[in-house]
Motif scaffolding. Sequence first.
Motif, PDB file in Angstrom:
ATOM      1  N   LEU A  97      -3.468  -3.504  -1.890  1.00 25.39           N
ATOM      2  CA  LEU A  97      -3.271  -3.207  -0.468  1.00 25.39           C
ATOM      3  C   LEU A  97      -2.226  -4.139   0.143  1.00 25.39           C
ATOM      4  CD1 LEU A  97      -6.888  -2.520   0.834  1.00 25.39           C
ATOM      5  CD2 LEU A  97      -5.026  -0.882   0.575  1.00 25.39           C
ATOM      6  N   LEU A  98      -2.260  -5.412  -0.243  1.00 24.49           N
ATOM      7  CA  LEU A  98      -1.247  -6.349   0.245  1.00 24.49           C
ATOM      8  C   LEU A  98       0.148  -5.925  -0.207  1.00 24.49           C
ATOM      9  CD1 LEU A  98      -2.751  -9.926  -0.150  1.00 24.49           C
ATOM     10  CD2 LEU A  98      -2.021  -8.806   1.945  1.00 24.49           C
ATOM     11  N   LEU A  99       0.280  -5.548  -1.458  1.00 26.43           N
ATOM     12  CA  LEU A  99       1.576  -5.131  -1.982  1.00 26.43           C
ATOM     13  C   LEU A  99       2.100  -3.901  -1.248  1.00 26.43           C
ATOM     14  CD1 LEU A  99       3.847  -5.404  -4.087  1.00 26.43           C
ATOM     15  CD2 LEU A  99       2.482  -3.913  -5.560  1.00 26.43           C
ATOM     16  N   VAL A 100       1.282  -2.888  -1.154  1.00 30.87           N
ATOM     17  CA  VAL A 100       1.699  -1.647  -0.491  1.00 30.87           C
ATOM     18  C   VAL A 100       1.968  -1.897   0.989  1.00 30.87           C
ATOM     19  CG1 VAL A 100       0.925   0.675   0.163  1.00 30.87           C
ATOM     20  CG2 VAL A 100       0.549  -0.169  -2.158  1.00 30.87           C
ATOM     21  N   GLY A 101       1.118  -2.683   1.626  1.00 28.80           N
ATOM     22  CA  GLY A 101       1.308  -2.989   3.043  1.00 28.80           C
ATOM     23  C   GLY A 101       2.583  -3.768   3.303  1.00 28.80           C
ATOM     24  N   CYS A 102       2.864  -4.761   2.460  1.00 32.94           N
ATOM     25  CA  CYS A 102       4.103  -5.540   2.617  1.00 32.94           C
ATOM     26  C   CYS A 102       5.328  -4.666   2.411  1.00 32.94           C
ATOM     27  CB  CYS A 102       4.123  -6.714   1.648  1.00 32.94           C
ATOM     28  SG  CYS A 102       3.070  -8.073   2.153  1.00 32.94           S
ATOM     29  N   LEU A 103       5.282  -3.783   1.428  1.00 38.25           N
ATOM     30  CA  LEU A 103       6.410  -2.884   1.204  1.00 38.25           C
ATOM     31  C   LEU A 103       6.619  -1.946   2.392  1.00 38.25           C
ATOM     32  CD1 LEU A 103       5.951  -2.012  -2.570  1.00 38.25           C
ATOM     33  CD2 LEU A 103       7.674  -3.488  -1.534  1.00 38.25           C
TER      34      LEU A 103
END
Length: 71
Positions: A49-55
């Motif tokens: 979720l952090l990865l997708v959210g940051c992207l």
Amino acid sequence: MNAVRLVAREFFGMFVDDGNLALLALVLVAAVVAAVKLLALPPLIGGALLLVGCLAILLQSVRRAARQTGR
């Protein structure tokens, strides 16, 4: 008083170029931490979720910057 405000704004600008980007990143991190700690979300899913959210936040920031420059 304007001088103090100007100095504070310049000091903040040394570390944060895009305030909206920084704010959204902090909100994202807080939300994922809350989900992992309070809702017992698996840490691996929290990381995803952090990865997708940051992207998504970065994409939105790039689009906004491109609109401002007229590209």
